[in-house]
Design an enzyme around this catalytic site. Structure first.
Site: not given
Length: 386
Positions: A37-39, A71, A127, A130, A132, A176, A228
């Site tokens: 994570e965040h790498t 949608s 959640a 990903s 998006s 992602d 973030y």
């Protein structure tokens, strides 16, 4: 959580709304990040996999520059835009993602025609799975084919990243969309975020008598928020002070030296990234030699690092992780960008219901919104369905 619409039903609905059949239906999955994570934006290592929850788009090109978006998700009306007027910040809500993809392709000198699009997705919103990027990857797969652009997956990854970073304004990395575009059934995607090298790593929890539970805390998060961006800025500062291109280039053995050079907050941010990269490499090794049952302690350590050093957890995520472990999970961690979203719990099949019940009970006792809990398995990446 919405339920996926059958491909033929989606195509029929498209014809009903737009008056003609779509040119095709494309699908791209959400993702769960097993560890790392965040790498990604630190040019490090990640280990996500595409999941069996997807965004589908029925799409038809037009002979003008108009884009019409709709949608199946309730409460959203038809959105119209002109491709000639697209610029960063255009659009609102989910429409930013298909518009951002069109803009990013135009930015790469692709002639993008107007198009009509109907979206259906069962990737839970907010959640941390990903949703998006699933939309973006489905749309860019469609437009890449229909425009004849012919970009390889690596180029599509960079185009969707540019859409996110510049058009949407979210400073995300490439993890992602790499999972969504390059995933495979039964495999996790071991991605080197420096050069986009991918190795597929077998991850078959079921064969090891395990399930991977996702616990959606219902605490929504946004990658475009200040939390973030500030974490990313801390990482860039740490790399600059340590004299490296990116934190990927800092090994665990340099953390003692770093403690004498960095302020306390920056040190903790750096320590998370450095140790998380190491945990990803260990997880890949363990999956290859011992299987999924061997990685529980690494998942646990990852959560502690995100909670204490990177400070991106929240009370709901911590409760989900702690309760899962107490109820029988062999390892658990928050997954995704943080500040809400989901936790994952690697759980023996025989303990699954016990873990589910314990988490629901603990959330009720704490006065939290009831979580959604479901299983995921590694699934195919983006592709055309019809």
């Amino acid at each position: 959580m919405s339920t996926a619409t059958d491909t033929s039903v989606l195509a029929a609905r498209f014809q009903e709304v737009f008056g003609a059949a779509p040119d095709g239906v494309w699908q791209a999955p959400g993702r769960v990040n097993l560890i790392g994570e965040h790498t990604d934006y630190n040019e490090g290592f990640v280990l996500p996999f595409a999941i069996d929850k997807t965004a589908k788009v029925a799409l038809r090109v037009r002979d003008d520059s108009t884009v019409r978006l709709l949608s199946t998700f309730g409460g959203h009306g038809l959105v119209e835009a002109d491709l000639n007027g697209l610029e960063p910040g255009s659009g609102h809500g989910w429409s930013r993602y298909p518009l951002g993809v069109a803009w990013a392709l135009q930015d790469r000198d692709v002639t993008v025609p107007g198009f009509d699009l109907l979206l259906d997705s069962d990737v839970p919103l907010g959640a941390g799975l990903s949703s998006s990027h699933a939309i973006e990857c489905a749309v860019i797969s469609a437009l890449n084919e229909l425009t004849g652009a012919g970009f390889a997956a690596e180029e599509l990854v960079l185009a969707t990243q540019r859409a996110e970073n510049v058009f949407v304004g979210a400073p995300t990395g490439i993890m992602d969309q790499s999972a969504s575009l390059r995933g495979a059934k039964g495999q996790a995607v071991f991605l080197d975020c420096r050069d986009q090298h991918v190795e597929l790593v077998p991850f078959d929890a079921q064969a090891s008598g395990l399930v991977l539970l996702v616990i959606d805390t219902k605490v929504s998060h946004s990658h475009a928020d200040g939390g973030y961006a500030s974490r990313r800025a801390s990482c860039e500062l740490g790399a600059e002070i340590l004299g490296v291109k990116a934190l990927r280039d800092v090994g665990v053995e340099r953390l003692e030296e770093a403690s004498g050079l960095l302020d306390e907050t920056t040190l903790r941010r750096v320590r998370h990234v450095v140790t998380e990269n190491d945990r990803v490499l260990q997880t890949v090794e363990f999956l290859g030699t011992q299987g999924p049952a061997s990685i529980g302690a690494l998942l646990d350590a990852s959560h502690v690092s995100m909670r204490d050093d990177f400070e991106i957890s929240c009370p709901e995520l911590d409760l989900a992780v702690d309760t899962s472990r107490s109820a029988g999970a062999i390892g658990a961690r928050m997954t995704g960008g943080g500040f809400g979203g989901s936790a994952i719990a690697l759980t023996p099949v025989g303990q699954e219901q016990q873990v589910r019940d314990a988490v629901v009970r603990s959330f009720a006792e704490a006065g939290f919104t009831a979580p959604d809990i479901f299983t995921v398995t590694p699934a195919e990446g983006a592709r055309r369905l019809a």
